[in-house]
Scaffold this motif. Structure first.
Motif, PDB file in Angstrom:
ATOM      1  N   VAL A  42      40.230  66.902  60.438  1.00 21.39           N
ATOM      2  CA  VAL A  42      40.712  68.068  61.185  1.00 21.39           C
ATOM      3  C   VAL A  42      39.501  68.883  61.594  1.00 21.39           C
ATOM      4  N   VAL A  43      39.663  69.623  62.684  1.00 17.49           N
ATOM      5  CA  VAL A  43      38.582  70.456  63.199  1.00 17.49           C
ATOM      6  C   VAL A  43      38.840  71.908  62.808  1.00 17.49           C
ATOM      7  N   GLY A  44      37.787  72.630  62.483  1.00 20.28           N
ATOM      8  CA  GLY A  44      37.923  74.024  62.095  1.00 20.28           C
ATOM      9  C   GLY A  44      38.413  74.896  63.236  1.00 20.28           C
ATOM     10  N   VAL A  62      31.034  73.496  65.266  1.00 20.82           N
ATOM     11  CA  VAL A  62      32.275  72.784  64.963  1.00 20.82           C
ATOM     12  C   VAL A  62      32.222  72.321  63.513  1.00 20.82           C
ATOM     13  N   THR A  63      33.316  72.537  62.797  1.00 21.53           N
ATOM     14  CA  THR A  63      33.428  72.083  61.417  1.00 21.53           C
ATOM     15  C   THR A  63      34.440  70.946  61.339  1.00 21.53           C
ATOM     16  N   VAL A  64      34.064  69.877  60.619  1.00 22.67           N
ATOM     17  CA  VAL A  64      34.926  68.714  60.439  1.00 22.67           C
ATOM     18  C   VAL A  64      35.281  68.603  58.961  1.00 22.67           C
ATOM     19  N   THR A  65      36.562  68.528  58.653  1.00 23.15           N
ATOM     20  CA  THR A  65      37.018  68.411  57.264  1.00 23.15           C
ATOM     21  C   THR A  65      37.903  67.183  57.121  1.00 23.15           C
ATOM     22  N   ASN A  66      37.701  66.453  56.038  1.00 24.29           N
ATOM     23  CA  ASN A  66      38.546  65.289  55.746  1.00 24.29           C
ATOM     24  C   ASN A  66      39.622  65.711  54.759  1.00 24.29           C
ATOM     25  N   GLY A 178      36.640  75.667  53.327  1.00 23.12           N
ATOM     26  CA  GLY A 178      37.253  76.990  53.527  1.00 23.12           C
ATOM     27  C   GLY A 178      37.264  77.334  54.998  1.00 23.12           C
ATOM     28  N   GLY A 179      38.391  77.828  55.463  1.00 24.21           N
ATOM     29  CA  GLY A 179      38.506  78.206  56.868  1.00 24.21           C
ATOM     30  C   GLY A 179      38.732  77.031  57.797  1.00 24.21           C
ATOM     31  N   GLU A 180      38.884  75.815  57.211  1.00 21.40           N
ATOM     32  CA  GLU A 180      39.116  74.662  58.071  1.00 21.40           C
ATOM     33  C   GLU A 180      40.502  74.744  58.699  1.00 21.40           C
ATOM     34  N   GLY A 181      40.653  74.069  59.804  1.00 19.73           N
ATOM     35  CA  GLY A 181      41.937  74.090  60.491  1.00 19.73           C
ATOM     36  C   GLY A 181      42.882  73.049  59.953  1.00 19.73           C
TER      37      GLY A 181
END
Length: 410
Positions: A42-44, A62-66, A178-181
């Motif tokens: 997901v993208v932040g 851009v933040t990328v979270t798995n 934290g703060g990820e979308g």
């Protein structure tokens, strides 16, 4: 409104959706695969961007979270902007391409970055250097889209050949969660401080009573900005009122009657700088009315980007001459031509398209009794037609015979 242009291509989105349904229907995706664990990138969240000045740049992080339960072996980050924006200093592990406007879609400038790095479940990463986005002179209302994936995004079939960036490659660096979308893709409005001058142009018509004349009214955006109308915002309308003493034989295809006037839309939800529409009407002069005058005017919804209101209305004048033959045609700028709707711009992919109106129609067909009657021949028509039929039948028989010999060679 707007009244949409006809003969558009079928939306690729619709075709893709139908293709997906077809795969499900024939069981092309085995159920066992659906239960396998997979990365969930997901993208932040990215806040709307406002107050951008044309010619300036912004660094978009851009933040990328798995959020899945399996590591992603690689990560791709896809950036897409509308035509008021562009990219600068593109890293060498990224490629740029363009997609021209089609169907209801605006032209897009895209960058796809590949990161050969694993992202573990629950981890968050970001490119060590944000991608630089610059605002062009035509920037006003633009969109930025960011998408993250664990496989290479498929390019649009109309995309240009991707070109690698020339700036040093960048890598992903870990960030504190934290703060990820929650979405794989986000759409971000980008608003610039700029103006666009909408204006209309009327016409001067001349003819005799009984004539059919051509009215060509124009709507143009003189820029410097292009204008993209976002969902929920009103689209501009052009209100055309024919002069008194005339009747509309054929209105333009984007227009519909509203009392004595016609409300005309645009072919797209955006208008390029130096783009617009030409609306073509066929008018019949029914009678001479002293001082007859119509108008072309923009609708009155608020347009904060267009402070000049002096060119939002123009006259359509009519000079009915005395004498002369009836049945001739005349128009502003030409006589004896029915005309068609012309474009006032170019494509929205950088060559700047007109939202171009459709043709108002061809001149009428003969009224002398049809094509045969118009030849001036009557008594010979039936014998000639009968002879032609006989020749056609004989030819067909020969063709059948040849085919039979070909299938049964001796």
């Amino acid at each position: 409104m707007p009244i949409r242009a006809q003969n558009r291509r079928v939306s690729r989105t619709a075709v893709a959706a139908l293709g997906a349904v077809g795969l499900i229907a024939v069981g092309a995706a085995p159920a066992a695969f659906a239960d396998q664990a997979a990365p969930e990138l997901v993208v932040g969240d990215i806040a709307p961007i406002e107050g951008v000045r044309p010619g300036s740049s912004l660094d978009q992080s851009v933040t990328v979270t798995n959020k899945g339960t399996t590591a992603a072996d690689k990560v791709w980050v896809f950036y897409s902007v509308t035509r008021g924006l562009d990219f600068a200093d593109v890293p060498s592990n990224c490629e740029t391409h363009q997609v021209p406007s089609y169907d209801e879609m605006t032209a897009k400038w895209n960058v796809v970055c590949e990161f050969a790095q694993a992202v573990a479940p629950g981890a968050s990463y970001a490119p060590e250097k944000p991608l630089v986005i610059k605002a062009l002179d035509r920037a006003l209302k633009d969109d930025l889209r960011v998408l993250v994936a664990d496989s290479d995004p498929q390019l649009d079939e109309s995309a240009t050949t991707p070109v690698p960036g020339t700036a040093p490659a960048v890598k992903l660096v870990e960030r504190q969660p934290g703060g990820e979308g929650t979405e794989q893709a986000v759409d971000v409005p980008v608003t610039s401080v700029n103006t666009a001058d909408y204006q209309v142009t009327g016409a001067s018509l001349t003819g005799d009573v009984g004539d059919t004349v051509i009215l060509k009214a124009q709507f143009n955006n003189r820029g410097p900005a292009w204008v993209l109308t976002r969902e929920g915002e009103p689209l501009v309308q052009v209100l055309i009122t024919p002069p008194a003493g005339t009747s509309v034989v054929e209105p333009h295809g984007f227009c519909e009657a509203k009392g004595k006037a016609y409300a005309c839309g645009t072919s797209q939800r955006w208008v390029d700088e130096d783009g617009g529409e030409t609306y073509v009407f066929k008018l019949k002069i029914d009678k001479k009315v002293a001082g007859a005058k119509g108008s072309v005017a923009l609708s009155t919804e608020a347009r904060p980007f267009d402070p000049d209101k002096t060119n939002d209305r123009d006259d359509v004048t009519l000079d009915v001459t005395d004498g002369g033959s009836t049945g001739s045609t005349g128009s502003s700028g030409s006589t004896g031509s029915t005309g068609s709707a012309g474009s006032t711009g170019g494509s929205s992919d950088g060559s700047d398209s007109s939202a171009g109106g459709s043709s108002a129609g061809d001149s009428g067909s003969s009224t002398t009794g049809g094509n045969l009657a118009a030849t001036g021949s009557s008594s010979a028509t039936l014998p000639i037609a009968g002879a032609a039929l006989a020749v056609a039948v004989a030819g067909a028989g020969t063709l059948v015979a040849v085919r039979r010999r070909a299938q049964n060679p001796s």
